[in-house]
Write a protein that holds these residues in place. Structure first.
Motif, mmCIF file in Angstrom:
data_model
loop_
_atom_site.group_PDB
_atom_site.id
_atom_site.type_symbol
_atom_site.label_atom_id
_atom_site.label_comp_id
_atom_site.label_asym_id
_atom_site.label_seq_id
_atom_site.Cartn_x
_atom_site.Cartn_y
_atom_site.Cartn_z
ATOM 1 N N GLY A 19 0.190 -10.581 -13.796
ATOM 2 C CA GLY A 19 1.495 -9.947 -13.710
ATOM 3 C C GLY A 19 1.697 -9.283 -12.370
ATOM 4 N N PRO A 20 2.824 -8.616 -12.218
ATOM 5 C CA PRO A 20 3.062 -7.908 -10.967
ATOM 6 C C PRO A 20 2.066 -6.768 -10.814
ATOM 7 C CG PRO A 20 4.745 -7.361 -12.584
ATOM 8 C CD PRO A 20 3.884 -8.442 -13.184
ATOM 9 N N PHE A 81 1.003 -5.805 -1.736
ATOM 10 C CA PHE A 81 0.665 -7.229 -1.642
ATOM 11 C C PHE A 81 -0.063 -7.539 -0.338
ATOM 12 C CE2 PHE A 81 1.924 -11.663 -0.576
ATOM 13 C CZ PHE A 81 1.171 -12.295 -1.551
ATOM 14 N N VAL A 82 0.428 -7.017 0.767
ATOM 15 C CA VAL A 82 -0.200 -7.251 2.071
ATOM 16 C C VAL A 82 -1.627 -6.716 2.075
ATOM 17 C CG1 VAL A 82 -0.119 -6.533 4.506
ATOM 18 C CG2 VAL A 82 1.946 -7.375 3.375
ATOM 19 N N LEU A 85 -3.751 -9.176 0.398
ATOM 20 C CA LEU A 85 -4.007 -10.314 1.281
ATOM 21 C C LEU A 85 -5.097 -9.973 2.289
ATOM 22 C CD1 LEU A 85 -0.440 -11.762 2.015
ATOM 23 C CD2 LEU A 85 -2.159 -12.608 0.389
ATOM 24 N N ARG A 86 -5.062 -8.751 2.826
ATOM 25 C CA ARG A 86 -6.095 -8.315 3.773
ATOM 26 C C ARG A 86 -7.467 -8.338 3.102
ATOM 27 N NH1 ARG A 86 -6.409 -8.194 8.814
ATOM 28 N NH2 ARG A 86 -7.429 -6.200 8.972
ATOM 29 N N LEU A 87 -7.529 -7.916 1.859
ATOM 30 C CA LEU A 87 -8.801 -7.906 1.134
ATOM 31 C C LEU A 87 -9.357 -9.316 0.913
ATOM 32 C CD1 LEU A 87 -8.176 -5.117 -1.526
ATOM 33 C CD2 LEU A 87 -9.743 -5.032 0.429
ATOM 34 N N THR A 88 -8.476 -10.308 0.886
ATOM 35 C CA THR A 88 -8.941 -11.690 0.725
ATOM 36 C C THR A 88 -9.589 -12.217 1.986
ATOM 37 O OG1 THR A 88 -6.927 -12.790 1.515
ATOM 38 C CG2 THR A 88 -7.010 -12.206 -0.847
#
Length: 151
Positions: A19-20, A81-82, A85-88
């Motif tokens: 979910g969100p 969200f960003v 993404l950084r954690l990925t």
């Protein structure tokens, strides 16, 4: 907690990441935040927020009549969200590209999905590497635990 573990209010085995993202605790009825408030909500530094703006990761942050940045709840959701993404480990250039695609609209859904799928494959590969590393650590810890008890 792993991605597939459950929390109160979720069915057993349900993916809690499907979910969100949970919203940050923000004051009721407020939708304009200063940079220092955003720093407190997100844990990002003011320098990072300004840098994100400069590189196009957050291209349009409203300003007050005195020129101070005023972030919205939507901006905060984007920052959540960003940060994920950084954690990925996604390269910043890819994050900026993703942001550009979002601004271009629905016609870029396929390209966005491909970018996220590529990142997902990279994350899964890193998870496999970390599992292998964890197994080696567990083996060494087990060795020292048994050796330490025999001395």
């Amino acid at each position: 907690m792993t991605v597939m573990q459950t929390t109160r209010g979720t069915a057993a085995g349900q993916d809690i990441c499907s979910g969100p993202p949970p919203r940050h605790p923000r004051p009721d009825g407020q939708d304009r935040y200063t940079i220092s408030e955003v720093v407190a909500f997100t844990g990002l530094t003011a320098h990072t927020l300004r840098w994100y703006e400069r590189i196009g990761l957050m291209p349009h942050v409203d300003r007050s009549h005195t020129g101070q940045r005023r972030y919205t709840n939507r901006d905060l959701d984007w920052l959540v969200f960003v940060t994920k993404l950084r954690l990925t480990g996604m390269p910043v250039a890819d994050m900026v590209r993703y942001a550009e695609l979002v601004r271009q609209g629905e016609s870029t859904y396929d390209e966005r999905r491909e970018l996220l799928e590529s990142t997902r494959r990279d994350v899964l590969a890193r998870i496999d590497e970390l599992r292998d590393t964890l197994a080696v650590l567990d083996l060494k810890i087990g060795f020292y635990a048994t050796e330490g008890t025999t001395r």
